[in-house]
Scaffold this active site. Structure first.
Site, PDB file in Angstrom:
ATOM      1  N   CYS A  38      -0.196   6.755   7.490  1.00 28.37           N
ATOM      2  CA  CYS A  38      -0.946   7.232   8.670  1.00 28.37           C
ATOM      3  C   CYS A  38      -0.427   6.562   9.941  1.00 28.37           C
ATOM      4  O   CYS A  38      -0.597   5.351  10.129  1.00 28.37           O
ATOM      5  CB  CYS A  38      -2.431   6.950   8.458  1.00 28.37           C
ATOM      6  SG  CYS A  38      -3.450   7.136   9.926  1.00 28.37           S
ATOM      7  N   CYS A  41      -3.012   4.867  12.114  1.00 28.53           N
ATOM      8  CA  CYS A  41      -3.478   3.642  11.453  1.00 28.53           C
ATOM      9  C   CYS A  41      -2.563   2.469  11.793  1.00 28.53           C
ATOM     10  O   CYS A  41      -3.030   1.341  11.988  1.00 28.53           O
ATOM     11  CB  CYS A  41      -3.522   3.823   9.936  1.00 28.53           C
ATOM     12  SG  CYS A  41      -4.675   5.087   9.360  1.00 28.53           S
TER      13      CYS A  41
END
Length: 288
Positions: A38, A41
């Site tokens: 991600c 993230c």
């Protein structure tokens, strides 16, 4: 197993209860649900870690890899990542999804993580308890410099204003509060507004004598209800105000009494037993 008191920890399904739920009884725990693939993230993670270290352990950052803990993520209704949830006393108290800018994350943390402004509020309360009111006010003002519109600082200044008889300034301080930032202060604010709303300078005893002598003077009855509420005699206040509503259901003194009853409900807890009882009685009068 995480070291006792660790600021940043990796958790999984087997350690979540201990490292997050139990730990949140001692300090806030911020849980970062993330995954290695991600991109957002990878942007958010280092910011959260830096802020956790910067706060010196005033909150714990717990990181959950959702790829390795799908059931844990599903159980906490994670539908998109990064998902960040703040726990206090075992419950989620706030959350957001996505990689927010650092300034917004700092503001988000201020809602539940003690900071320098909170320390000033604690100091101000201690000074007020000792009767050192000028120093107390200065501490609350310093808290507002560190965190403008700090809800607890505004509430405490409003209390000092009320004690000084400066109702206008007290109302101003209360109006500056954002209720969404401090739902735990809602009843205290409502209680203080009851005191500010009792504008009739006659004492409870004087107003009781007046209503006995002039039972048709509904304005004095409303003033008595407000005075009782300001004195913390909530049930007596509601009983008195309900009598006025029953005599003049939808106009004049009755409408003022109804509004005063709603204010008392907020002060005692909108879903408290007392509020529920008198809300039902008021509805019976209004809709009979």
């Amino acid at each position: 197993m995480a070291a006792a008191g660790a600021t940043i920890v990796d958790v999984d399904s087997s350690t979540f209860a201990r490292e997050v739920i139990e730990e949140s009884g001692s300090r806030p725990v911020v849980v970062d649900f993330w995954a290695p693939w991600c991109g957002p993230c990878r942007v958010l993670g280092p910011i959260l870690e830096r802020l956790a270290e910067e706060h010196g352990g005033s909150f714990r950052l717990a990181k959950v890899n959702v790829d390795e803990n799908e059931e844990l993520a599903s159980g906490h209704e994670v539908q998109g990542i990064p998902a960040v949830k703040a726990f206090r006393d075992g419950q989620i108290v706030d959350e957001f999804v996505g990689a927010l800018p650092e300034t917004q994350i700092r503001s988000w943390l201020e809602r539940f993580v003690p900071g320098p402004a909170d320390a000033k509020v604690d100091l101000g309360r201690s000074l007020a308890a000792e009767g050192r009111l000028a120093e107390s006010r200065a501490a609350f003002d310093e808290a507002l410099k560190l965190r403008p519109r700090h809800p607890a600082a505004l509430l405490e200044l409003a209390r000092l204003d009320t004690a000084d008889g400066d109702r206008a300034m007290a109302e101003r301080h209360l109006d500056l509060m954002n209720p969404d930032e401090a739902p735990d202060l809602a009843q205290a604010v409502a209680e203080l507004r009851l005191q500010l709303g009792a504008s009739d300078r006659r004492s409870v005893e004087e107003l009781e004598a007046r209503t006995r002598q002039q039972p048709d003077d509904l304005e004095s009855r409303v003033a008595l209800g407000k005075a009782l509420a300001a004195a913390g005699r909530h049930e007596d206040a509601l009983r008195t105000l309900l009598e006025v509503v029953s005599l003049s259901p939808r106009e004049g003194a009755g409408e003022e009494a109804r509004a005063a009853m709603l204010a008392v409900f907020e002060a005692v807890g909108a879903r408290s037993e007392l509020a529920d009882t008198y809300r039902a009685r008021m509805s019976a009068v209004l809709y009979k």
